[in-house]
Enzyme design. Structure first.
Site, PDB file in Angstrom:
ATOM      1  N   LYS A  80     -44.589 -21.013  -5.790  1.00 23.05           N
ATOM      2  CA  LYS A  80     -43.216 -20.795  -5.091  1.00 23.05           C
ATOM      3  C   LYS A  80     -41.972 -21.598  -5.576  1.00 23.05           C
ATOM      4  O   LYS A  80     -42.139 -22.678  -5.956  1.00 23.05           O
ATOM      5  CB  LYS A  80     -43.601 -20.995  -3.437  1.00 23.05           C
ATOM      6  CG  LYS A  80     -42.422 -20.551  -2.587  1.00 23.05           C
ATOM      7  CD  LYS A  80     -42.645 -21.113  -1.033  1.00 23.05           C
ATOM      8  CE  LYS A  80     -41.720 -20.472  -0.306  1.00 23.05           C
ATOM      9  NZ  LYS A  80     -41.921 -20.834   1.205  1.00 23.05           N
ATOM     10  N   SER A 155     -41.300 -16.988   4.448  1.00 16.15           N
ATOM     11  CA  SER A 155     -40.423 -16.579   3.105  1.00 16.15           C
ATOM     12  C   SER A 155     -41.123 -16.743   1.918  1.00 16.15           C
ATOM     13  O   SER A 155     -40.754 -16.538   0.819  1.00 16.15           O
ATOM     14  CB  SER A 155     -39.769 -18.100   3.256  1.00 16.15           C
ATOM     15  OG  SER A 155     -40.319 -19.396   3.203  1.00 16.15           O
ATOM     16  N   SER A 179     -44.349 -19.715   7.132  1.00 13.92           N
ATOM     17  CA  SER A 179     -44.178 -18.953   5.659  1.00 13.92           C
ATOM     18  C   SER A 179     -45.504 -18.769   4.704  1.00 13.92           C
ATOM     19  O   SER A 179     -45.168 -18.139   3.725  1.00 13.92           O
ATOM     20  CB  SER A 179     -42.942 -19.494   4.987  1.00 13.92           C
ATOM     21  OG  SER A 179     -41.869 -19.324   5.551  1.00 13.92           O
TER      22      SER A 179
HETATM   23  N1  GLN Z   1     -39.653 -17.585   9.496  1.00 14.85           N
HETATM   24  C1  GLN Z   1     -39.713 -18.873   9.735  1.00 14.85           C
HETATM   25  C2  GLN Z   1     -38.037 -19.013   9.543  1.00 14.85           C
HETATM   26  O1  GLN Z   1     -37.465 -18.336   9.013  1.00 14.85           O
HETATM   27  C3  GLN Z   1     -40.180 -19.869   9.087  1.00 14.85           C
HETATM   28  C4  GLN Z   1     -39.944 -20.133   7.565  1.00 14.85           C
HETATM   29  C5  GLN Z   1     -40.836 -21.029   6.852  1.00 14.85           C
HETATM   30  O2  GLN Z   1     -42.064 -21.247   7.436  1.00 14.85           O
HETATM   31  N2  GLN Z   1     -40.486 -21.512   5.793  1.00 14.85           N
HETATM   32  O3  GLN Z   1     -37.520 -20.361   9.312  1.00 14.85           O
END
Ligand code: GLN
Length: 497
Positions: A80, A155, A179
């Site tokens: 990532k 994400s 994410s």
């Molecule tokens: N979807 C969640 C957010 O937008 C979690 C994102 C994540 O885990 N980085 O914050």
């Protein structure tokens, strides 16, 4: 599709160690796959072709010299783009870091290299890991290999999509609110958020420091465990890193069983908003756990209903502070530096152009929640809710060994459907956020396809902090039983590309 790209990480590592395959062959096969399909999927932001091949050659030479190989020697991995990689671009999906070349490796990157893992490149993500669909990337969305018109989750959509399209057998994600697990659920892959503090955050670009956690992504539970074993462990460079032995995750994954275990079904994660087919597969999984010898009970965690609201105060608050470092003076983009403007103006112009809409929304939300006069009402209340959620977990784990729920309320939604509706987007993490707020370990693994749309459904398993091995013990048992029942969703029923 060559057979090489269908192998699991465990199989590749064994074949490279025995000499049946070379690391170069394996790497070339995956690079060819990337070349063939990534134009459509867009899982990668940067492919480090030369670096990967050089690393593969080094592994093969090491073997030829009779030196001991790392545990995942020769296994390709998609990283990532939130972890720093020395000499290789790291953008965090943002324009503000476009062109930035980190001068150092994150601890996690270093551990991968030490384990002789081959880093293929950097994967697409929502900008600064804020999002559930990868549509917030400044570099365009990623498609879900099951249906390219749908989101791969976020994400870490790039990492999950790279696995589901056989571009890499292993990937790395980060999980602040879901994410790793939500992308795993919607792509039919396995994703684990280890206990908070288990994997070093040194060199992992910060979003919400008290929630952020790196973790393994794979197509099988054993592969995730092997990667977990490589990346977890104490790091003196991260002050929140846990200084204790890593739970025996690989051993647990090799000895899957739920015999005699107590499994709690979270009562609050059901009802309105949950797709019928998701609940059907989830309920079948619960039945399966019973058949496999687990004692299943319903558990109520009343504060979980407030988790989403608390998260969307705490995460933006921390992000508003963490992202202050992107001031145009230190990293990446600089706008308006023409000799006539003040440093403050250059900072403002750069942030206005460099950050996307969701990142700006969160910075504003967080700045507001932390401002004097509102701090107690918003940030302070959210922290109290966080304590209540932790207590709910503590009470639950007095009664059961693990908790289970669907990972996400729905299967992968179409690209664009929620792009202009932040509230709808936030709901994707309804079931994953409590584990981040409390710091627990949690996994998502495939539990079949939803009958109405044929898309993957994820089963979430949550364990107490430092009991990550339980996830793998239960996950491996479920995976084995489900594979016997209807084949592995990805290995046997690969999406066509
Ligand atoms: N979807 C969640 C957010 O937008 C979690 C994102 C994540 O885990 N980085 O914050």
């Amino acid at each position: 599709m060559t057979d090489l790209i269908r192998l699991t990480a465990a199989e590749i590592a064994a074949k490279v160690a025995s000499g049946e395959l070379t690391a170069v062959e394996v790497t070339e096969a995956h690079l060819a796959r990337i070349e063939a399909v990534d134009e459509k999927v867009h899982a990668f932001l940067h492919v480090d072709r030369e670096g990967a091949l050089a690393q593969a050659r080094a592994v093969d030479e090491k073997r030829a010299r009779g030196e001991e190989l790392g545990p995942l020697a020769g296994v390709p991995l998609a990283l990532k783009d939130i972890f720093t990689t020395k000499g290789i671009p790291t953008t965090v999906g943002s324009k503000i870091l476009e062109g930035w070349i980190p001068p150092y490796d994150a601890t996690l990157t270093q551990r991968l290299r030490d384990a002789d893992v081959i880093v293929l490149g950097k994967t697409n993500m929502d900008e600064f890991a804020m999002g559930s669909s990868t549509e917030n990337s400044a570099y365009g969305p990623t498609g879900n290999p099951w249906d390219l018109t749908r989101i791969p989750g976020g994400s870490g959509g790039g990492s999950a999509a790279s696995l589901a399209s056989f571009q890499a057998p292993l990937a790395i994600g980060t999980d602040t609110g879901g994410s790793i697990r939500q992308p795993a659920a919607v792509t039919g892959t396995v994703g684990v958020k280890p206990t908070y503090g288990a994997v070093s955050r040194y060199g992992m670009v910060a979003f919400s420091s008290s929630l952020d956690q790196g973790g393994p992504c794979a197509r099988t539970v054993l592969d995730a465990a092997l990667l977990h074993g490589v990346i977890a462990g104490h790091d003196p460079l991260d002050s929140t890193s846990i200084d204790a032995p890593v739970p025996a995750v690989v051993e647990a994954a090799r000895n899957g069983s739920v015999q005699g275990m107590r499994v709690g079904v979270v009562k609050e994660f059901a009802g309105e908003g949950y797709q019928v087919g998701v609940m059907q597969r989830f309920e079948e999984s619960v039945e399966l756990l019973r058949e496999l010898g687990a004692e299943v009970v319903e558990i109520s965690c009343p504060s979980f209903d407030k988790a989403l609201a608390a998260y969307y105060l705490i995460a933006p608050s921390e992000c508003s502070s963490n992202l202050a470092r992107f001031d145009a003076m230190r990293y990446g983009l600089r706008v308006g530096d023409d000799g006539t403007k003040s440093a403050e103006d250059v900072t403002a112009l750069t942030r206005a152009e460099g950050f996307g809409a969701e990142v700006k929304r969160r910075i504003m939300l967080g700045t507001y929640a932390l401002s004097s006069g509102y701090y107690d009402a918003y940030y302070g209340s959210a922290q109290k809710v966080r304590t209540l959620i932790t207590r709910d977990f503590e009470k639950a784990f007095e009664q059961v060994d693990v908790l289970v729920s669907p990972t996400t309320p729905t299967t992968a939604f179409p690209i664009g459907e929620r792009a202009d509706d932040p509230m709808a987007m936030y709901l994707a993490d309804l079931c994953t956020i409590p584990a981040n707020l409390a710091g627990n370990a949690a996994m998502s693994l495939p539990c079949g396809l939803a009958p109405e749309d044929g898309l993957p459904v994820g089963l979430q398993i949550i364990a107490p902090a430092m009991a990550d091995d339980r996830l793998y013990r239960v996950g491996a048992a479920v995976e084995a039983a489900l594979t016997e029942r209807w084949g592995h969703p990805l290995i046997e029923e690969a999406p066509s590309l």
